[in-house]
Scaffold this motif. Structure first.
Motif, short mmCIF file in Angstrom:
data_model
loop_
_atom_site.label_atom_id
_atom_site.label_comp_id
_atom_site.label_asym_id
_atom_site.label_seq_id
_atom_site.Cartn_x
_atom_site.Cartn_y
_atom_site.Cartn_z
N SER A 77 0.81 -1.22 0.00
CA SER A 77 0.00 0.00 0.00
C SER A 77 0.84 1.27 0.00
O SER A 77 0.34 2.34 -0.30
N CYS A 78 2.09 1.14 0.38
CA CYS A 78 2.95 2.32 0.57
C CYS A 78 3.29 3.00 -0.76
O CYS A 78 3.67 2.35 -1.72
N PRO A 79 3.17 4.33 -0.81
CA PRO A 79 3.48 5.03 -2.06
C PRO A 79 4.97 5.04 -2.41
O PRO A 79 5.33 5.35 -3.55
N LYS A 96 12.08 8.39 3.77
CA LYS A 96 11.38 7.85 2.60
C LYS A 96 9.87 7.90 2.82
O LYS A 96 9.10 8.04 1.86
N CYS A 97 9.48 7.86 4.08
CA CYS A 97 8.05 7.85 4.44
C CYS A 97 7.45 9.24 4.25
O CYS A 97 8.03 10.23 4.64
N VAL A 98 6.24 9.28 3.66
CA VAL A 98 5.55 10.57 3.51
C VAL A 98 4.38 10.71 4.49
O VAL A 98 3.60 11.64 4.40
N GLY A 99 4.29 9.78 5.42
CA GLY A 99 3.31 9.92 6.50
C GLY A 99 1.87 9.72 6.11
O GLY A 99 0.97 10.19 6.81
N CYS A 100 1.60 9.00 5.04
CA CYS A 100 0.21 8.85 4.58
C CYS A 100 -0.58 7.86 5.44
O CYS A 100 -1.80 7.81 5.35
N ASN A 101 0.14 7.06 6.22
CA ASN A 101 -0.48 6.04 7.08
C ASN A 101 -1.27 4.97 6.31
O ASN A 101 -2.12 4.29 6.89
N ARG A 102 -0.99 4.79 5.04
CA ARG A 102 -1.68 3.71 4.33
C ARG A 102 -1.26 2.37 4.91
O ARG A 102 -2.06 1.45 5.01
N CYS A 103 0.02 2.27 5.30
CA CYS A 103 0.49 1.01 5.89
C CYS A 103 -0.27 0.71 7.16
O CYS A 103 -0.67 -0.42 7.41
N GLY A 104 -0.45 1.75 7.98
CA GLY A 104 -1.17 1.56 9.24
C GLY A 104 -2.62 1.16 9.01
O GLY A 104 -3.17 0.31 9.70
S1 SF4 Z 1 2.99 6.12 6.30
FE1 SF4 Z 1 3.39 3.99 5.75
S2 SF4 Z 1 2.50 3.78 3.70
FE2 SF4 Z 1 2.69 5.97 4.08
S3 SF4 Z 1 4.68 6.50 3.24
FE3 SF4 Z 1 5.02 6.05 5.39
S4 SF4 Z 1 5.61 3.90 5.42
FE4 SF4 Z 1 4.65 4.30 3.43
#
Ligand code: SF4
Ligand code: SF4
Ligand code: SF4
Ligand code: SF4
Ligand code: SF4
Lengths: 347, 251
Positions: A247-249, A317-325
């Protein structure tokens, strides 16, 4: 930097024009979750009505349009002792409409690895160059922490960027093709009132970020907390299912596989996105596995996001979208894991 | 026909059917576009339910179905002695499959329920691997023909093949599905071995686990997550027991 305003009616007209000669991918409401809340995905649309620009987030990121989950890299043909190879890069133009700032930042990060580093990927570059990106401002999504990782605003990496001012959109034009595209409908110059309205929107959005996550010293903290119990706590929950990375962008890991056709006349080499949380991610020939247990694998996922990538590219590298969560069925939320590490350090 | 200058072997294969629905056998004859080439890659010497004479000559025995009678057990042992390679084909052969549900009942009661006053000789349902040594287990209810083709290519020409180490979720996510669990449906995807390409979640139906546990599946954590999400214990237990593939994996 060039700004214009466009009325919502004219914008709808513009989308109609886009649809005439391009594939348009946009946020679409596909389902409802158990609480009745809408679930959206970036999907190809055929009309303006299918698009829901007022979406919170999407289950999958838009990365599949640049980095497909499965991609044929090369096809071989064998005939009379000779062989041939065919490589196809997708070159069809595509418009990706309605990306949020975090996701455009995600593309910029993928660019760093796949377009600007030592070995650019022609597969990625061709898709990236042939995709016209239209971004849009939005209220913070639930559980997101883009502002903490500096991904809540974006300065480039798109063609047009919209901010909803009520009756009109304020449009930031970032490329000449963006300029030509927008030129096909009626636009106005930005008035003082528009500027005030824009500032008010930005202020309102910023005010709504509530997560108090501070990642300033995270790379160092991760170094210090390498043996932390926090990894055991979260790692033992992990199902090694890979849904986070899928799911991670910005996750780009992959495996390559060779296949032969059943008549032995053709072969192919294809790529499939992979995840560092999957059990055999670090398994090498002979069966040795450098990351045999869940907690080590989960830890290294966080290390790549917030430490390794910082070392290489000076930013997480993470953009904080929380899709992983959101995708994680056992509730491994990145902000909570990082919060735990920070609490651990304060003890 | 050569591939990369190498002549593939053309092994003799026999297919045997035990307690099962013959769906896996049917799968072998499926995928018409490559069927002719598939049959050219191997030499099928027997497609049968019983072995007739002692002169059968084959290197690879594909076993479909579970073992549920004494005569089946005896026949399976004979096949094991004769074949170089024994392959458990499909979930019934690998785990016992749906047939294994019988083991949760009293044998006599089960017999009466099905055969009334004409009882048949029957025993506990076992997987092929519980009776003889199995060289290769191909799970799936039914098996995935594309996967079987790749395994055959592996056997005849050493084309690299391995079962995925990841669970169904990877394939499900790659097919751009919305997670069914988020929509309140039970799905065993996170603990089940992939390789089927997630047809069930893609079709809107949770995974029932026909391919058995994924490598290193974290069953206890997933079960407690399901409980927390409000799935009933009975529903989950029924799901896990359906193909008999999770015996021992659940406490
Ligand atoms: S919050 Fe999770 S899905 Fe979103 S960029 Fe960071 S690691 Fe990837
Ligand atoms: S989604 Fe959650 S359970 Fe699955 S691999 Fe990622 S962290 Fe582990
Ligand atoms: S190593 Fe893990 S976190 Fe990093 S890109 Fe690969 S899957 Fe994503
Ligand atoms: S629907 Fe099932 S297989 Fe798909 S992601 Fe959800 S749990 Fe995994
Ligand atoms: S999704 Fe589950 S039940 Fe369906 S074929 Fe795959 S393993 Fe079997």
């Amino acid at each position: 930097m060039l700004f214009k305003t466009v009325s919502k009616d004219e914008f709808e007209k513009l989308v109609g024009i886009m649809l005439e000669s391009n594939e348009v991918v946009a946020p679409t409401r596909v389902e409802s979750d158990v609480h009745g809340d809408p679930i959206h995905e970036y999907l190809p649309v055929e009309s303006f009505d299918e698009i829901d620009l007022n979406y919170e987030t999407t289950a999958h990121s838009a990365k599949t349009y640049f980095l497909p989950y499965r991609e044929n890299l090369s096809t071989y043909t064998f005939e009379a002792g000779d062989w041939g190879q065919e490589i196809g890069y997708r070159a069809m133009p595509r418009i990706l409409l309605g990306l949020h700032a975090c996701d455009i930042n995600g593309l910029l990060k993928l660019d760093k690895v796949l377009a600007r580093d030592v070995f650019p990927s022609p597969y990625y570059v061709s898709r990236r160059q042939n995709t016209f990106v239209v971004g849009i401002d939005h209220e913070p999504c639930d559980g997101g922490f883009c502002h903490a990782v500096g991904a809540d605003t974006v300065t480039h990496g798109f063609d047009l960027f919209l901010t909803d001012l009520g009756e009109t959109y304020l449009v930031e034009i970032k490329s000449s093709r963006g300029y030509s595209m927008l030129g096909q409908v009626k636009t106005q110059d930005v008035s003082d009132a528009d500027t005030q309205a824009f500032k008010a929107v930005r202020h309102r959005i910023t005010e709504q970020f509530t997560t108090d996550l501070d990642i300033q010293d995270l790379p160092n903290l991760l170094d210090m907390e390498f043996e932390s119990e926090v990894w055991t706590k979260w790692g033992e929950k992990c199902l090694s299912c890979g849904s986070c990375a899928m799911s991670c962008p910005t996750c780009y890991c992959y495996g390559v596989e060779e296949r032969a056709s059943m008549d032995w006349k053709t072969g192919s080499k294809s790529k499939r996105l992979y995840a560092c949380t999957i059990v055999d991610f670090a398994e090498v020939s002979g069966g040795r596995n450098f990351r045999p247990d869940r907690k080590t694998r989960l830890k290294y996922r966080f290390y790549h996001q917030h430490r390794g990538f910082v070392e290489s590219y000076d930013e997480p590298k993470c953009v904080g979208c929380n899709r992983c969560g959101r995708a994680c069925l056992v509730g491994i939320h990145p902000a909570e894991v990082i919060g735990d590490l920070q609490r651990e350090e304060r003890l | 026909m050569q591939y990369l200058g190498i002549q593939p072997k053309r092994p003799k294969i026999a297919v045997f059917d035990f307690t099962g629905c013959e769906g896996c056998e049917l799968q072998l004859a499926n995928k018409e576009e490559t069927l002719v080439d598939f049959l050219a890659a191997v030499e099928v010497v027997a497609f049968r339910e019983v072995m007739t004479d002692a002169g059968d000559d084959y290197e690879i025995a594909l076993i479909e179905g579970a073992i549920s009678r004494a005569d089946e057990e005896a026949l399976l042992r004979q096949i094991r002695d004769r074949a170089g390679v024994v392959v458990a084909l499909g979930t019934c052969a690998c785990y016992g499959g749906v047939n294994r549900l019988k083991n949760t009942f009293d044998l006599g009661e089960a017999n009466r329920e099905v055969y009334g006053d004409k009882p048949k000789e029957t025993s506990e349902v076992r997987a092929v691997g519980d009776v003889v040594e199995v060289d290769l287990a191909i799970p799936g209810c039914p098996v995935n023909k594309a996967e079987v083709e790749r395994i055959v290519q592996h056997v005849v020409l050493d084309v690299a093949f391995s079962f995925p180490a990841y669970p169904v979720c990877v394939e499900c996510k790659q097919r751009f599905n919305i997670c069914l669990v988020d929509r309140g449906q039970l799905c065993l995807g996170p603990i089940v071995q992939a390789g089927c390409d997630a047809p069930c979640p893609t079709g809107g139906r949770g995974c029932w686990g026909c391919r058995g546990p994924a490598r290193d599946a974290n069953v206890p954590e997933y079960l407690s997550a399901l409980k927390e999400k409000g799935f009933g214990e009975d529903e989950v237990r029924e799901r896990l027991g359906f193909f008999g593939a999770f015996e021992g994996a659940v406490g």
